[in-house]
Write a protein that holds these residues in place. Sequence first.
Motif, PDB file in Angstrom:
ATOM      1  N   ASN A 174      44.515  41.369  32.191  1.00  0.00           N
ATOM      2  CA  ASN A 174      43.840  42.646  32.471  1.00  0.00           C
ATOM      3  C   ASN A 174      42.733  42.928  31.460  1.00  0.00           C
ATOM      4  O   ASN A 174      41.649  43.387  31.827  1.00  0.00           O
ATOM      5  CB  ASN A 174      44.855  43.797  32.473  1.00  0.00           C
ATOM      6  CG  ASN A 174      45.816  43.713  33.634  1.00  0.00           C
ATOM      7  OD1 ASN A 174      45.420  43.431  34.762  1.00  0.00           O
ATOM      8  ND2 ASN A 174      47.092  43.946  33.383  1.00  0.00           N
ATOM      9  N   LYS A 234      39.866  40.814  32.268  1.00  0.00           N
ATOM     10  CA  LYS A 234      39.196  41.220  33.510  1.00  0.00           C
ATOM     11  C   LYS A 234      38.332  42.461  33.331  1.00  0.00           C
ATOM     12  O   LYS A 234      37.210  42.541  33.844  1.00  0.00           O
ATOM     13  CB  LYS A 234      40.249  41.472  34.593  1.00  0.00           C
ATOM     14  CG  LYS A 234      39.677  41.864  35.946  1.00  0.00           C
ATOM     15  CD  LYS A 234      40.786  42.045  36.971  1.00  0.00           C
ATOM     16  CE  LYS A 234      40.217  42.461  38.327  1.00  0.00           C
ATOM     17  NZ  LYS A 234      41.295  42.657  39.332  1.00  0.00           N
ATOM     18  N   TYR A 235      38.831  43.447  32.579  1.00  0.00           N
ATOM     19  CA  TYR A 235      38.161  44.756  32.519  1.00  0.00           C
ATOM     20  C   TYR A 235      37.377  45.005  31.228  1.00  0.00           C
ATOM     21  O   TYR A 235      36.696  46.021  31.117  1.00  0.00           O
ATOM     22  CB  TYR A 235      39.186  45.884  32.690  1.00  0.00           C
ATOM     23  CG  TYR A 235      39.774  45.962  34.083  1.00  0.00           C
ATOM     24  CD1 TYR A 235      39.031  46.442  35.160  1.00  0.00           C
ATOM     25  CD2 TYR A 235      41.073  45.551  34.341  1.00  0.00           C
ATOM     26  CE1 TYR A 235      39.567  46.525  36.438  1.00  0.00           C
ATOM     27  CE2 TYR A 235      41.623  45.627  35.615  1.00  0.00           C
ATOM     28  CZ  TYR A 235      40.865  46.115  36.658  1.00  0.00           C
ATOM     29  OH  TYR A 235      41.402  46.194  37.921  1.00  0.00           O
ATOM     30  N   ASN A 261      47.268  47.983  29.374  1.00  0.00           N
ATOM     31  CA  ASN A 261      47.700  48.561  30.650  1.00  0.00           C
ATOM     32  C   ASN A 261      46.592  48.486  31.695  1.00  0.00           C
ATOM     33  O   ASN A 261      45.467  48.925  31.454  1.00  0.00           O
ATOM     34  CB  ASN A 261      48.136  50.019  30.431  1.00  0.00           C
ATOM     35  CG  ASN A 261      48.652  50.664  31.692  1.00  0.00           C
ATOM     36  OD1 ASN A 261      47.886  51.202  32.489  1.00  0.00           O
ATOM     37  ND2 ASN A 261      49.950  50.601  31.893  1.00  0.00           N
ATOM     38  N   SER A 262      46.904  47.956  32.852  1.00  0.00           N
ATOM     39  CA  SER A 262      45.876  47.730  33.883  1.00  0.00           C
ATOM     40  C   SER A 262      45.236  49.028  34.365  1.00  0.00           C
ATOM     41  O   SER A 262      44.030  49.083  34.623  1.00  0.00           O
ATOM     42  CB  SER A 262      46.471  46.961  35.070  1.00  0.00           C
ATOM     43  OG  SER A 262      47.535  47.683  35.644  1.00  0.00           O
ATOM     44  N   LYS A 322      41.371  50.101  33.867  1.00  0.00           N
ATOM     45  CA  LYS A 322      40.575  50.340  35.082  1.00  0.00           C
ATOM     46  C   LYS A 322      39.911  51.710  35.091  1.00  0.00           C
ATOM     47  O   LYS A 322      38.771  51.860  35.510  1.00  0.00           O
ATOM     48  CB  LYS A 322      41.484  50.178  36.303  1.00  0.00           C
ATOM     49  CG  LYS A 322      40.751  50.257  37.632  1.00  0.00           C
ATOM     50  CD  LYS A 322      41.700  49.972  38.789  1.00  0.00           C
ATOM     51  CE  LYS A 322      40.981  50.060  40.126  1.00  0.00           C
ATOM     52  NZ  LYS A 322      41.897  49.799  41.264  1.00  0.00           N
TER      53      LYS A 322
END
Length: 327
Positions: A157, A160-161, A189-190, A194
């Motif tokens: 995560n 990715k972010y 924490n995803s 996000k």
Amino acid sequence: MKIELRKYLSDKITNFNLLRQMLVTLDKMPFENKKKLIKTLKECDYNEYAYKVAVNFKVLEKRTVEEQIKLMGALKECDYNEYAYKIVVDSDVLEYRTIEDQIKLMEILEQYDYNENAYEIAVNSNVLRDRTIEDQIKLMEISEQYDYAYLVAVDSNALKYRTIEEQIKLIKTLKECDYNEYAYGVAVNSNVLKYRTIEDQIKLMGALKECDYNENAYLVAVNLNVLKYRIIEDQIKLIKALKEYDYNENAYLVAVNFDVLKNITIEEQIKLMKEIKICHGENIEKIANLAEFKMHLEKLKKELARDADVNNYTKVLRFKSETKEEK
């Protein structure tokens, strides 16, 4: 292949299964490539890992003979270290890195004394896919400087972010938060990644630290509904209000309630948290002196009937002295 060569190799390779693989591999090669490979094996002191590189099907599939020989030479430079060997034959490294990058990873790993965390970053499929070789090396470097950096470095995560710079900021903030488990939870924490910027995420980790890493405060920090329906400033207000109300379970439930978050303002939500009733005995435990006790009795008269019968389990509003409220 001539019998003399087969006899020569059998004298050098004591592992019969490896010898058999070696003979099969060499049989398939053109004469010139065979000659080069045997010469390289000799230069590598007939090391077992060098033999394994020579017959590894993943290496044979993804690398030319010339590149294979370079890898064997790089492995020799690393004193045939096991982690260096694993980088040579790792399928993800072979897939996502050029031969030059693969050798760089081996050289960097040698610089860090073949540290296990640095190795794990070197071969992690998420890192290899989502980061350049330069960024990957930065992550290997920072894993040497900070405890638990590896966990953020390879988190799917975070990769990715967050950019590499933001990922490094999270690692440094985690140190400032004493490598706390809940601070780490906010970092990876995803939902937080996000719905919050890196700056907001760091604010949440700081707010959590101020709450002594309380579990309910952490749960407000990562709650999906809170992240969706409250801006960062309001989310921190909820965390601070929860601290003020001693992390009361009912106050926490109001803080994360979907209908509350969706339908009322932050001010109204905090007012609801304040009005949560607790046992009278909990208030008594928090009263510091006689003046506060008398103040509490006056408030009870307003809240309940003057002649009401009160015991430790009577549900009443949370007491907060006016002195503390002024502060």
